[in-house]
Motif scaffolding. Structure first.
Motif, PDB file in Angstrom:
ATOM      1  N   VAL A 151      82.888  54.233  52.809  1.00  0.00           N
ATOM      2  CA  VAL A 151      81.487  54.654  52.757  1.00  0.00           C
ATOM      3  C   VAL A 151      81.403  55.899  51.880  1.00  0.00           C
ATOM      4  O   VAL A 151      82.375  56.632  51.739  1.00  0.00           O
ATOM      5  CB  VAL A 151      80.905  54.951  54.163  1.00  0.00           C
ATOM      6  CG1 VAL A 151      80.889  53.711  55.028  1.00  0.00           C
ATOM      7  CG2 VAL A 151      81.648  56.079  54.847  1.00  0.00           C
ATOM      8  N   SER A 192      78.856  59.348  50.798  1.00  0.00           N
ATOM      9  CA  SER A 192      77.727  60.192  51.150  1.00  0.00           C
ATOM     10  C   SER A 192      77.600  61.319  50.135  1.00  0.00           C
ATOM     11  O   SER A 192      78.602  61.900  49.720  1.00  0.00           O
ATOM     12  CB  SER A 192      77.928  60.769  52.554  1.00  0.00           C
ATOM     13  OG  SER A 192      76.861  61.605  52.890  1.00  0.00           O
ATOM     14  N   LYS A 209      78.265  57.328  58.991  1.00  0.00           N
ATOM     15  CA  LYS A 209      78.181  56.014  58.354  1.00  0.00           C
ATOM     16  C   LYS A 209      79.400  55.165  58.712  1.00  0.00           C
ATOM     17  O   LYS A 209      79.289  53.966  58.953  1.00  0.00           O
ATOM     18  CB  LYS A 209      78.084  56.154  56.839  1.00  0.00           C
ATOM     19  CG  LYS A 209      76.754  56.641  56.343  1.00  0.00           C
ATOM     20  CD  LYS A 209      76.771  56.717  54.823  1.00  0.00           C
ATOM     21  CE  LYS A 209      75.472  57.208  54.255  1.00  0.00           C
ATOM     22  NZ  LYS A 209      75.489  57.230  52.773  1.00  0.00           N
ATOM     23  N   SER A 264      79.742  51.513  60.482  1.00  0.00           N
ATOM     24  CA  SER A 264      80.431  50.396  59.824  1.00  0.00           C
ATOM     25  C   SER A 264      81.531  49.817  60.694  1.00  0.00           C
ATOM     26  O   SER A 264      81.663  48.598  60.805  1.00  0.00           O
ATOM     27  CB  SER A 264      81.039  50.851  58.492  1.00  0.00           C
ATOM     28  OG  SER A 264      80.030  51.152  57.577  1.00  0.00           O
TER      29      SER A 264
END
Length: 104
Positions: A72, A74, A89, A93
């Motif tokens: 992920v 960010s 996140k 996931s």
């Protein structure tokens, strides 16, 4: 679960960030501890010495046992916020991924 940090040359206070966030990431992902072998944190400042909004980037890559890595990304105004956001996140996931595996 091992946590490894990789930073670009623009990230300052790497040792402080690493010490604090290793503990935080392990706590946040603790419920996946039996399934995750490794967490890699890639930090960068996309604008370097220039200022800008949301120019700090965190890519969090998790390696679940027997599965392909999950990643992920960010972007935020500070490294700390980017890491926290990426961790949230990742929790989402992994919850989704493990939920799908348990249903099959």
């Amino acid at each position: 679960m091992e946590v490894f940090f990789n930073t670009d040359k623009n990230i300052e206070a790497k040792e402080r960030i690493e010490a604090y966030f290793t503990k935080q990431i392990k706590e946040d992902l603790a419920r996946f501890e039996d399934r995750v072998t490794r967490v890699e944190v890639h930090l960068s400042d996309e604008n370097g010495a220039k200022s800008g909004t949301k120019d700090k980037k965190c890519v969090l890559e998790v390696r679940p046992q027997g599965l392909k890595p999950v990643a992920v990304t960010s972007h935020d105004d500070s490294i700390e916020k980017a890491i926290s956001s990426a961790t949230k996140k990742m929790e989402s996931s992994l919850t989704s991924l493990i939920g799908k595996l348990q249903n099959h």
